[in-house]
Design a protein around this motif. Structure first.
Motif, PDB file in Angstrom:
ATOM      1  N   PRO A  51       0.827  -1.217   0.000  1.00  0.00           N
ATOM      2  CA  PRO A  51       0.000   0.000   0.000  1.00  0.00           C
ATOM      3  C   PRO A  51       0.863   1.270   0.000  1.00  0.00           C
ATOM      4  CG  PRO A  51       0.180  -0.832   2.216  1.00  0.00           C
ATOM      5  CD  PRO A  51       0.910  -1.812   1.329  1.00  0.00           C
ATOM      6  N   PRO A  52       0.230   2.406  -0.231  1.00  0.00           N
ATOM      7  CA  PRO A  52       0.956   3.676  -0.122  1.00  0.00           C
ATOM      8  C   PRO A  52       1.414   3.915   1.325  1.00  0.00           C
ATOM      9  CG  PRO A  52      -1.235   3.990  -1.124  1.00  0.00           C
ATOM     10  CD  PRO A  52      -1.160   2.588  -0.628  1.00  0.00           C
ATOM     11  N   ALA A  53       2.379   4.789   1.496  1.00  0.00           N
ATOM     12  CA  ALA A  53       2.885   5.123   2.836  1.00  0.00           C
ATOM     13  C   ALA A  53       1.741   5.574   3.736  1.00  0.00           C
ATOM     14  CB  ALA A  53       3.944   6.220   2.737  1.00  0.00           C
ATOM     15  N   GLY A  54       1.771   5.108   4.984  1.00  0.00           N
ATOM     16  CA  GLY A  54       0.758   5.481   5.963  1.00  0.00           C
ATOM     17  C   GLY A  54      -0.465   4.569   5.966  1.00  0.00           C
ATOM     18  N   PHE A  55      -0.512   3.612   5.074  1.00  0.00           N
ATOM     19  CA  PHE A  55      -1.637   2.693   4.986  1.00  0.00           C
ATOM     20  C   PHE A  55      -1.144   1.248   5.124  1.00  0.00           C
ATOM     21  CE2 PHE A  55      -2.969   6.482   2.777  1.00  0.00           C
ATOM     22  CZ  PHE A  55      -4.268   6.661   3.222  1.00  0.00           C
ATOM     23  N   PHE A  56      -2.074   0.322   5.284  1.00  0.00           N
ATOM     24  CA  PHE A  56      -1.726  -1.096   5.276  1.00  0.00           C
ATOM     25  C   PHE A  56      -2.834  -1.867   4.576  1.00  0.00           C
ATOM     26  CE2 PHE A  56      -4.095  -0.544   9.225  1.00  0.00           C
ATOM     27  CZ  PHE A  56      -4.973  -1.612   9.200  1.00  0.00           C
ATOM     28  N   HIS A  57      -2.464  -3.002   4.036  1.00  0.00           N
ATOM     29  CA  HIS A  57      -3.429  -3.949   3.493  1.00  0.00           C
ATOM     30  C   HIS A  57      -3.419  -5.162   4.406  1.00  0.00           C
ATOM     31  CE1 HIS A  57      -3.026  -2.178  -0.826  1.00  0.00           C
ATOM     32  NE2 HIS A  57      -3.924  -1.535  -0.112  1.00  0.00           N
ATOM     33  N   LYS A  58      -4.567  -5.797   4.527  1.00  0.00           N
ATOM     34  CA  LYS A  58      -4.648  -6.986   5.373  1.00  0.00           C
ATOM     35  C   LYS A  58      -5.121  -8.176   4.563  1.00  0.00           C
ATOM     36  CE  LYS A  58      -9.255  -5.947   7.146  1.00  0.00           C
ATOM     37  NZ  LYS A  58     -10.114  -5.907   8.290  1.00  0.00           N
ATOM     38  N   ALA A  59      -4.684  -9.364   5.034  1.00  0.00           N
ATOM     39  CA  ALA A  59      -5.085 -10.613   4.376  1.00  0.00           C
ATOM     40  C   ALA A  59      -5.308 -11.659   5.455  1.00  0.00           C
ATOM     41  CB  ALA A  59      -4.003 -11.068   3.410  1.00  0.00           C
ATOM     42  N   LEU A  60      -6.390 -12.388   5.334  1.00  0.00           N
ATOM     43  CA  LEU A  60      -6.707 -13.438   6.290  1.00  0.00           C
ATOM     44  C   LEU A  60      -6.043 -14.743   5.854  1.00  0.00           C
ATOM     45  CD1 LEU A  60      -8.308 -14.214   8.851  1.00  0.00           C
ATOM     46  CD2 LEU A  60     -10.196 -14.856   7.330  1.00  0.00           C
ATOM     47  N   VAL A  61      -5.308 -15.342   6.777  1.00  0.00           N
ATOM     48  CA  VAL A  61      -4.652 -16.628   6.559  1.00  0.00           C
ATOM     49  C   VAL A  61      -5.352 -17.635   7.464  1.00  0.00           C
ATOM     50  CG1 VAL A  61      -2.471 -17.877   6.793  1.00  0.00           C
ATOM     51  CG2 VAL A  61      -2.471 -15.493   6.021  1.00  0.00           C
ATOM     52  N   THR A  62      -5.761 -18.789   6.919  1.00  0.00           N
ATOM     53  CA  THR A  62      -6.473 -19.789   7.718  1.00  0.00           C
ATOM     54  C   THR A  62      -5.875 -21.181   7.501  1.00  0.00           C
ATOM     55  OG1 THR A  62      -8.140 -20.080   5.989  1.00  0.00           O
ATOM     56  CG2 THR A  62      -8.666 -18.533   7.746  1.00  0.00           C
ATOM     57  N   ALA A  63      -6.062 -22.022   8.512  1.00  0.00           N
ATOM     58  CA  ALA A  63      -5.632 -23.419   8.442  1.00  0.00           C
ATOM     59  C   ALA A  63      -6.654 -24.274   9.171  1.00  0.00           C
ATOM     60  CB  ALA A  63      -4.253 -23.591   9.081  1.00  0.00           C
ATOM     61  N   ALA A  64      -7.151 -25.298   8.498  1.00  0.00           N
ATOM     62  CA  ALA A  64      -8.092 -26.251   9.119  1.00  0.00           C
ATOM     63  C   ALA A  64      -7.286 -27.443   9.612  1.00  0.00           C
ATOM     64  CB  ALA A  64      -9.138 -26.701   8.110  1.00  0.00           C
ATOM     65  N   VAL A  65      -7.556 -27.851  10.862  1.00  0.00           N
ATOM     66  CA  VAL A  65      -6.814 -28.954  11.465  1.00  0.00           C
ATOM     67  C   VAL A  65      -7.765 -30.017  12.003  1.00  0.00           C
ATOM     68  CG1 VAL A  65      -4.903 -27.421  12.088  1.00  0.00           C
ATOM     69  CG2 VAL A  65      -6.690 -27.893  13.770  1.00  0.00           C
ATOM     70  N   ALA A  66      -7.217 -31.207  12.209  1.00  0.00           N
ATOM     71  CA  ALA A  66      -7.965 -32.305  12.814  1.00  0.00           C
ATOM     72  C   ALA A  66      -7.009 -33.089  13.699  1.00  0.00           C
ATOM     73  CB  ALA A  66      -8.554 -33.213  11.742  1.00  0.00           C
ATOM     74  N   ASP A  67      -7.565 -33.711  14.735  1.00  0.00           N
ATOM     75  CA  ASP A  67      -6.770 -34.548  15.634  1.00  0.00           C
ATOM     76  C   ASP A  67      -7.633 -35.734  16.031  1.00  0.00           C
ATOM     77  OD1 ASP A  67      -5.720 -35.497  18.323  1.00  0.00           O
ATOM     78  OD2 ASP A  67      -4.176 -34.055  17.771  1.00  0.00           O
ATOM     79  N   SER A  68      -7.088 -36.930  15.953  1.00  0.00           N
ATOM     80  CA  SER A  68      -7.870 -38.130  16.269  1.00  0.00           C
ATOM     81  C   SER A  68      -8.325 -38.145  17.720  1.00  0.00           C
ATOM     82  CB  SER A  68      -7.069 -39.386  15.950  1.00  0.00           C
ATOM     83  OG  SER A  68      -5.894 -39.436  16.732  1.00  0.00           O
ATOM     84  N   ASN A  69      -7.686 -37.358  18.581  1.00  0.00           N
ATOM     85  CA  ASN A  69      -8.093 -37.250  19.978  1.00  0.00           C
ATOM     86  C   ASN A  69      -9.065 -36.097  20.190  1.00  0.00           C
ATOM     87  OD1 ASN A  69      -5.131 -38.437  20.017  1.00  0.00           O
ATOM     88  ND2 ASN A  69      -6.273 -39.250  21.744  1.00  0.00           N
ATOM     89  N   GLY A  70      -9.508 -35.455  19.120  1.00  0.00           N
ATOM     90  CA  GLY A  70     -10.462 -34.354  19.207  1.00  0.00           C
ATOM     91  C   GLY A  70      -9.781 -33.005  19.170  1.00  0.00           C
ATOM     92  N   LEU A  71     -10.549 -31.979  18.867  1.00  0.00           N
ATOM     93  CA  LEU A  71     -10.002 -30.628  18.775  1.00  0.00           C
ATOM     94  C   LEU A  71      -9.516 -30.104  20.121  1.00  0.00           C
ATOM     95  CD1 LEU A  71     -12.455 -28.971  16.219  1.00  0.00           C
ATOM     96  CD2 LEU A  71     -10.098 -29.746  15.829  1.00  0.00           C
ATOM     97  N   ASP A  72     -10.005 -30.669  21.225  1.00  0.00           N
ATOM     98  CA  ASP A  72      -9.519 -30.258  22.545  1.00  0.00           C
ATOM     99  C   ASP A  72      -8.054 -30.638  22.748  1.00  0.00           C
ATOM    100  OD1 ASP A  72     -11.924 -29.146  23.246  1.00  0.00           O
ATOM    101  OD2 ASP A  72     -12.609 -30.883  24.396  1.00  0.00           O
TER     102      ASP A  72
END
Length: 163
Positions: A51-72
């Motif tokens: 972006p131009p000086a003094g500004f910012f751009h944002k981007a969402l980063v995501t990751a889906a996970v699984a665990d055989s013992n559950g999400l806990d």
């Protein structure tokens, strides 16, 4: 009397067998046969503009996970970001993702990171790009650690930062 003792012994053996087979064969202790979870998929934008000086751009980063013992059993989900010059972003520290359902808040970006739904196994972090960002390809390497300390296989994706 002997028949009763045999019958009691048979019931005890069956009960012990059932107890040992409970909780996927762990006898009730999920850490005994705990195996690493896995990253199912990641989502990183293909590109983002400086972006131009003094500004910012944002981007969402995501990751889906699984665990055989559950999400806990998920302790943390994070990634390392390798800049175009080969150095690591965030002083080489991991960028920790959240699954808390809190929308993005610029005043508290590490906790209120843009996650949509709490507890769904999809971890999120909003990254910010300002005008000091290097242009080129950034590589993100994702990991999931469970509460037993097991580390998932890594998954790598990238984003192109351009002028």
């Amino acid at each position: 009397m002997v028949k009763r003792m045999r019958w009691a012994m048979i019931i005890s053996i069956i009960a012990l067998f059932i107890w040992q087979c409970d909780d996927n064969g762990t006898g009730g202790d999920n850490n005994e046969k705990n195996v690493p979870g896995e990253i199912l998929w990641v989502s990183v934008p293909d590109s983002i503009q400086v972006p131009p000086a003094g500004f910012f751009h944002k981007a969402l980063v995501t990751a889906a996970v699984a665990d055989s013992n559950g999400l806990d059993d998920v302790d943390s989900v994070y990634f390392y970001s390798k800049k175009p010059d080969g150095s690591l972003a965030n002083n080489g520290l991991p960028l920790v993702m959240v699954d808390n359902g809190k929308p993005f808040n610029i005043n508290n970006p590490w906790e209120e990171a843009g996650d949509e739904t709490a507890g769904d196994g999809i971890y999120s972090l909003t990254i910010l790009i300002d005008n000091s960002a290097q242009t080129g390809r950034y590589y993100f390497t994702f990991y999931m650690r469970d509460k037993a300390g097991n580390l998932s296989d890594s998954v790598t994706d990238s984003i192109e930062v351009y002028q």
